[in-house]
Design a protein around this motif. Structure first.
Motif, PDB file in Angstrom:
ATOM      1  N   TRP A  44     -13.948 -49.253 -21.112  1.00  0.00           N
ATOM      2  CA  TRP A  44     -14.537 -47.875 -21.891  1.00  0.00           C
ATOM      3  C   TRP A  44     -16.060 -47.942 -22.192  1.00  0.00           C
ATOM      4  O   TRP A  44     -16.929 -49.287 -22.456  1.00  0.00           O
ATOM      5  CB  TRP A  44     -13.791 -48.698 -23.652  1.00  0.00           C
ATOM      6  CG  TRP A  44     -12.282 -49.553 -23.533  1.00  0.00           C
ATOM      7  CD1 TRP A  44     -11.819 -50.464 -23.248  1.00  0.00           C
ATOM      8  CD2 TRP A  44     -11.231 -48.214 -23.370  1.00  0.00           C
ATOM      9  NE1 TRP A  44     -10.290 -50.355 -23.424  1.00  0.00           N
ATOM     10  CE2 TRP A  44      -9.956 -48.766 -23.429  1.00  0.00           C
ATOM     11  CE3 TRP A  44     -10.932 -46.738 -23.716  1.00  0.00           C
ATOM     12  CZ2 TRP A  44      -8.781 -48.091 -23.948  1.00  0.00           C
ATOM     13  CZ3 TRP A  44     -10.251 -45.973 -23.587  1.00  0.00           C
ATOM     14  CH2 TRP A  44      -9.418 -47.206 -23.796  1.00  0.00           C
ATOM     15  N   ASN A  48     -18.841 -45.330 -23.855  1.00  0.00           N
ATOM     16  CA  ASN A  48     -19.566 -44.548 -25.155  1.00  0.00           C
ATOM     17  C   ASN A  48     -20.151 -43.188 -24.055  1.00  0.00           C
ATOM     18  O   ASN A  48     -19.462 -43.103 -22.816  1.00  0.00           O
ATOM     19  CB  ASN A  48     -20.539 -45.142 -25.628  1.00  0.00           C
ATOM     20  CG  ASN A  48     -21.979 -45.074 -24.426  1.00  0.00           C
ATOM     21  OD1 ASN A  48     -22.517 -44.870 -23.873  1.00  0.00           O
ATOM     22  ND2 ASN A  48     -22.574 -46.104 -25.562  1.00  0.00           N
ATOM     23  N   ILE A  99     -16.648 -50.603 -28.041  1.00  0.00           N
ATOM     24  CA  ILE A  99     -17.563 -50.393 -26.622  1.00  0.00           C
ATOM     25  C   ILE A  99     -19.170 -50.689 -27.886  1.00  0.00           C
ATOM     26  O   ILE A  99     -19.661 -50.489 -27.322  1.00  0.00           O
ATOM     27  CB  ILE A  99     -17.692 -48.697 -26.889  1.00  0.00           C
ATOM     28  CG1 ILE A  99     -18.029 -47.955 -28.116  1.00  0.00           C
ATOM     29  CG2 ILE A  99     -16.609 -48.332 -25.663  1.00  0.00           C
ATOM     30  CD1 ILE A  99     -18.002 -46.547 -28.489  1.00  0.00           C
ATOM     31  N   ALA A 100     -18.574 -51.430 -29.193  1.00  0.00           N
ATOM     32  CA  ALA A 100     -19.574 -51.886 -29.908  1.00  0.00           C
ATOM     33  C   ALA A 100     -19.569 -52.816 -30.636  1.00  0.00           C
ATOM     34  O   ALA A 100     -17.950 -53.452 -31.545  1.00  0.00           O
ATOM     35  CB  ALA A 100     -19.996 -50.713 -30.761  1.00  0.00           C
ATOM     36  N   LEU A 112     -13.379 -49.310 -32.284  1.00  0.00           N
ATOM     37  CA  LEU A 112     -14.600 -49.191 -32.321  1.00  0.00           C
ATOM     38  C   LEU A 112     -15.269 -50.489 -31.464  1.00  0.00           C
ATOM     39  O   LEU A 112     -16.019 -50.656 -30.733  1.00  0.00           O
ATOM     40  CB  LEU A 112     -15.563 -48.434 -33.326  1.00  0.00           C
ATOM     41  CG  LEU A 112     -16.105 -47.728 -34.832  1.00  0.00           C
ATOM     42  CD1 LEU A 112     -16.800 -47.811 -35.737  1.00  0.00           C
ATOM     43  CD2 LEU A 112     -16.903 -46.664 -33.159  1.00  0.00           C
ATOM     44  N   PRO A 117     -18.562 -42.026 -32.212  1.00  0.00           N
ATOM     45  CA  PRO A 117     -19.358 -42.219 -31.071  1.00  0.00           C
ATOM     46  C   PRO A 117     -18.510 -41.719 -30.582  1.00  0.00           C
ATOM     47  O   PRO A 117     -16.783 -41.613 -30.302  1.00  0.00           O
ATOM     48  CB  PRO A 117     -19.879 -43.661 -29.929  1.00  0.00           C
ATOM     49  CG  PRO A 117     -19.010 -44.374 -31.501  1.00  0.00           C
ATOM     50  CD  PRO A 117     -18.962 -43.456 -32.751  1.00  0.00           C
ATOM     51  N   TRP A 118     -18.082 -40.638 -28.879  1.00  0.00           N
ATOM     52  CA  TRP A 118     -17.074 -40.639 -28.247  1.00  0.00           C
ATOM     53  C   TRP A 118     -16.961 -41.726 -27.600  1.00  0.00           C
ATOM     54  O   TRP A 118     -17.712 -42.664 -26.921  1.00  0.00           O
ATOM     55  CB  TRP A 118     -17.326 -39.261 -27.125  1.00  0.00           C
ATOM     56  CG  TRP A 118     -17.306 -38.004 -28.048  1.00  0.00           C
ATOM     57  CD1 TRP A 118     -17.847 -37.125 -28.869  1.00  0.00           C
ATOM     58  CD2 TRP A 118     -15.430 -36.775 -27.866  1.00  0.00           C
ATOM     59  NE1 TRP A 118     -17.993 -35.956 -29.628  1.00  0.00           N
ATOM     60  CE2 TRP A 118     -16.075 -35.965 -28.794  1.00  0.00           C
ATOM     61  CE3 TRP A 118     -14.680 -37.195 -27.223  1.00  0.00           C
ATOM     62  CZ2 TRP A 118     -15.300 -35.197 -29.231  1.00  0.00           C
ATOM     63  CZ3 TRP A 118     -13.708 -36.582 -28.513  1.00  0.00           C
ATOM     64  CH2 TRP A 118     -13.945 -35.001 -29.093  1.00  0.00           C
ATOM     65  N   ILE A 119     -15.141 -41.832 -27.041  1.00  0.00           N
ATOM     66  CA  ILE A 119     -15.159 -43.052 -26.380  1.00  0.00           C
ATOM     67  C   ILE A 119     -13.847 -43.069 -25.612  1.00  0.00           C
ATOM     68  O   ILE A 119     -13.628 -42.397 -25.326  1.00  0.00           O
ATOM     69  CB  ILE A 119     -14.339 -44.219 -27.413  1.00  0.00           C
ATOM     70  CG1 ILE A 119     -15.106 -45.023 -28.184  1.00  0.00           C
ATOM     71  CG2 ILE A 119     -13.570 -45.339 -26.190  1.00  0.00           C
ATOM     72  CD1 ILE A 119     -14.547 -46.003 -29.707  1.00  0.00           C
TER      73      ILE A 119
END
Length: 216
Positions: A102, A104, A52-53, A49, A138-140
């Motif tokens: 990367w 989302n 992206i986050a 994660l 989420p999708w990455i």
């Protein structure tokens, strides 16, 4: 009376009551430096994660998926930060050039100019490389996987579908308008919207728009 065995994980208490009755009670022994560790699955999910986050977003994702800390508590920003530090996980840092390696699901769909649902279905079918760290998103996506032939094929197939909602796809070329018979042909110097609006009755009678040369 207490029966303490250093090798045993619990303490056995024997209570002697007035009248000669006895009852037993077992208590778990608290060991020094004992701690409840975070699940390996959660550690792996956070490792992905952070691509992206930031920590605030990760907190929401972990709690939305019903995941708890090693002590059974809900996640907070402080707990996520502490967990990352304990397991030497990096922190999310936006790319200096704003070209993120990367993405989302939403940003990946924008890059391909298709709907997020279309891209998600393709990812679930294994048509494009992506992975979901958690069961509830989420999708990455790796940016490199979005410029492959497979990704471009998915985007082209979606745009050629006559039932695909084209009004949600950014239009950059006049040819994209020509594929939709209801919008007509946009001539040079014309706007997509007449001001004031061109009435349907007048358009049907004249067959032309307020912009000269654009026929419907």
């Amino acid at each position: 009376m207490a029966n303490i065995d250093d090798a045993a994980p619990e303490i056995v208490l024997i209570v002697h009551w007035v009248g000669g009755a006895h009852s037993g009670l077992r208590l778990p022994k608290r060991r020094r430096a004992q701690r409840n560790s975070t699940s390996a699955d959660i550690i792996q999910a956070v490792r992905q994660l952070v691509l992206i986050a930031n920590d605030d977003v990760i907190v929401g994702l972990l709690n939305r998926n019903g995941l708890k800390t090693g002590n059974g508590s809900r996640w907070t920003r402080e707990r996520v930060t502490s967990m990352r530090s304990s397991y030497h996980l990096p922190v999310f840092k936006p790319a200096d050039d704003r070209i993120e390696p990367w993405l989302n699901l939403s940003n990946a769909a924008k890059l391909l100019r298709i709907l997020p649902k279309t891209l998600r279905l393709a990812a679930e079918a294994g048509e494009i490389e992506a992975f979901p760290p958690l069961s509830d998103g989420p999708w990455i996506f790796a940016r490199a996987s979005l410029i492959t032939t497979a990704a471009q094929s998915i985007a082209e197939r979606a745009r050629q579908n006559p039932r695909y909602p084209r009004d949600r796809i950014p239009i950059s070329k006049v040819s994209s308008l020509q594929q939709n018979g209801q919008t007509g042909v946009l001539m040079r110097g014309c706007s997509l919207y007449a001001n004031p609006p061109f009435s349907a009755t007048r358009r049907q009678r004249s067959g032309t728009s307020a912009c000269s040369g654009a026929r419907f």
